[in-house]
Design an enzyme around this catalytic site. Structure first.
Site, mmCIF file in Angstrom:
data_model
loop_
_atom_site.group_PDB
_atom_site.id
_atom_site.type_symbol
_atom_site.label_atom_id
_atom_site.label_comp_id
_atom_site.label_asym_id
_atom_site.label_seq_id
_atom_site.Cartn_x
_atom_site.Cartn_y
_atom_site.Cartn_z
ATOM 1 N N HIS A 118 -10.544 1.965 -0.419
ATOM 2 C CA HIS A 118 -10.290 2.818 0.733
ATOM 3 C C HIS A 118 -11.652 3.153 1.357
ATOM 4 O O HIS A 118 -12.544 3.621 0.652
ATOM 5 C CB HIS A 118 -9.643 4.132 0.314
ATOM 6 C CG HIS A 118 -8.193 4.037 -0.037
ATOM 7 N ND1 HIS A 118 -7.756 3.511 -1.212
ATOM 8 C CD2 HIS A 118 -7.096 4.417 0.654
ATOM 9 C CE1 HIS A 118 -6.425 3.579 -1.245
ATOM 10 N NE2 HIS A 118 -5.997 4.126 -0.122
ATOM 11 N N HIS A 155 1.201 5.035 -2.234
ATOM 12 C CA HIS A 155 0.650 5.903 -3.290
ATOM 13 C C HIS A 155 1.793 6.581 -4.034
ATOM 14 O O HIS A 155 2.618 7.261 -3.413
ATOM 15 C CB HIS A 155 -0.253 6.970 -2.676
ATOM 16 C CG HIS A 155 -1.542 6.405 -2.143
ATOM 17 N ND1 HIS A 155 -2.725 6.501 -2.836
ATOM 18 C CD2 HIS A 155 -1.822 5.728 -1.008
ATOM 19 C CE1 HIS A 155 -3.692 5.919 -2.142
ATOM 20 N NE2 HIS A 155 -3.170 5.435 -1.028
ATOM 21 N N ASP A 161 1.777 9.169 -5.912
ATOM 22 C CA ASP A 161 1.756 10.624 -5.782
ATOM 23 C C ASP A 161 1.935 11.091 -4.332
ATOM 24 O O ASP A 161 1.905 12.292 -4.067
ATOM 25 C CB ASP A 161 0.488 11.236 -6.408
ATOM 26 C CG ASP A 161 -0.762 10.413 -6.178
ATOM 27 O OD1 ASP A 161 -0.668 9.311 -5.597
ATOM 28 O OD2 ASP A 161 -1.847 10.871 -6.559
ATOM 29 N N GLY A 171 -9.743 8.367 -2.371
ATOM 30 C CA GLY A 171 -10.153 9.768 -2.394
ATOM 31 C C GLY A 171 -11.165 10.117 -1.308
ATOM 32 O O GLY A 171 -11.530 9.292 -0.474
ATOM 33 N N GLU A 219 -11.626 6.138 6.384
ATOM 34 C CA GLU A 219 -10.607 7.121 6.779
ATOM 35 C C GLU A 219 -11.218 8.506 6.940
ATOM 36 O O GLU A 219 -10.787 9.301 7.755
ATOM 37 C CB GLU A 219 -9.501 7.188 5.727
ATOM 38 C CG GLU A 219 -8.699 5.925 5.617
ATOM 39 C CD GLU A 219 -7.789 5.935 4.391
ATOM 40 O OE1 GLU A 219 -6.574 5.899 4.576
ATOM 41 O OE2 GLU A 219 -8.305 5.975 3.262
ATOM 42 N N HIS A 239 0.838 -1.201 0.000
ATOM 43 C CA HIS A 239 0.000 0.000 0.000
ATOM 44 C C HIS A 239 0.873 1.251 0.000
ATOM 45 O O HIS A 239 1.242 1.771 1.045
ATOM 46 C CB HIS A 239 -0.925 0.000 1.220
ATOM 47 C CG HIS A 239 -2.043 0.984 1.092
ATOM 48 N ND1 HIS A 239 -3.333 0.708 1.482
ATOM 49 C CD2 HIS A 239 -2.079 2.250 0.602
ATOM 50 C CE1 HIS A 239 -4.107 1.750 1.238
ATOM 51 N NE2 HIS A 239 -3.347 2.707 0.709
HETATM 52 ZN ZN LIG Z 1 -4.130 4.612 0.605
#
Ligand SMILES: [Zn+2]
Length: 223
Positions: A211, A24, A26, A184, A214, A22
């Site tokens: 996701h 990202h 970016d 997102g 969160e 996991h």
């Molecule tokens: Zn993530």
């Protein structure tokens, strides 16, 4: 009977072969690279040195999901051309190999790298070029790392755009893409808006990750 415990010091952890599942793309730029790419491309940054950029990019613990996502907006400013994408992907793989990661799944949403006209395929091909070059260079040094991509659909995108991303993931399945994800901002963007994209990837045989929880808590996971 006395129990004995393994001492997990830093070198023990370093030497363990690891899988990173996991990360990202970016969210994983070297501060120096981000700084150099920004100055080469005349992208204004809110800080004027590599050191202050590194601390600016650290999000205080307990911040909202949106606080994290704000930083992604900044990295994405320098991720809009093939050379930058290739370099960033290359360095991400090399940096993981240096920590003895042997299997790396990196994720990103290619629709966010198209502000200057790249096609989603050009984005993906650039990232894959960087990854494969890094794997070769790592192998030449006698180490080994394998890397694959999880393509992310974004909750805030329309279902048509996430479906397009899912199609891309299916087209690159077994050619560098190993999964489909939804990421997102969660508030106001329920997972069910993207049912079509998720079903498309799942039915084609791609593993799915989502996701959730969160930004909105347990009710977002229950969705
Ligand atoms: Zn993530």
């Amino acid at each position: 009977m006395q129990k004995t415990y393994l001492r997990a010091d830093e070198s023990f952890i370093h030497n363990l072969p690891k899988a990173e599942l996991h990360v990202h793309l970016d969210g994983s730029l070297r501060p120096q690279t981000m700084f150099e790419l920004a100055s080469e491309r005349e992208v204004p940054l809110p800080v004027s040195s590599i050191e202050s950029l590194a601390s600016y990019m650290m999000v205080p613990e307990g911040s909202s999901l949106e606080g994290y996502l704000k930083r992604f907006e900044l990295t994405l400013l320098v991720m809009q051309d093939c050379d930058a994408l290739e370099r960033i992907a290359y360095e991400l793989v090399v940096d993981h190999a240096a920590e003895n990661v042997r299997w790396l799944e990196l994720r990103f949403c290619p629709q966010l790298n198209r502000e200057q006209g790249l096609s989603a395929e050009e984005v993906l091909d650039s990232v894959l070029r960087g990854m494969r070059q890094a794997e070769n260079d790592v192998a030449e040094r006698g180490q080994s790392i394998q890397s694959e991509i999880i393509l992310c659909g974004l909750r805030s995108h329309s279902s048509a755009v996430t479906s397009e991303t899912a199609e891309l993931a299916v087209a690159y399945m077994r050619h560098g893409v190993c999964g489909f994800d939804l990421a997102g901002a969660e508030a106001g963007h329920p997972v069910l808006n993207h049912r079509h994209a998720i079903n498309r990837a799942y039915q084609a045989g791609l593993p799915i990750t989502l996701h959730a929880g969160e930004g909105l808590g347990p009710e977002s996971i229950q969705q």
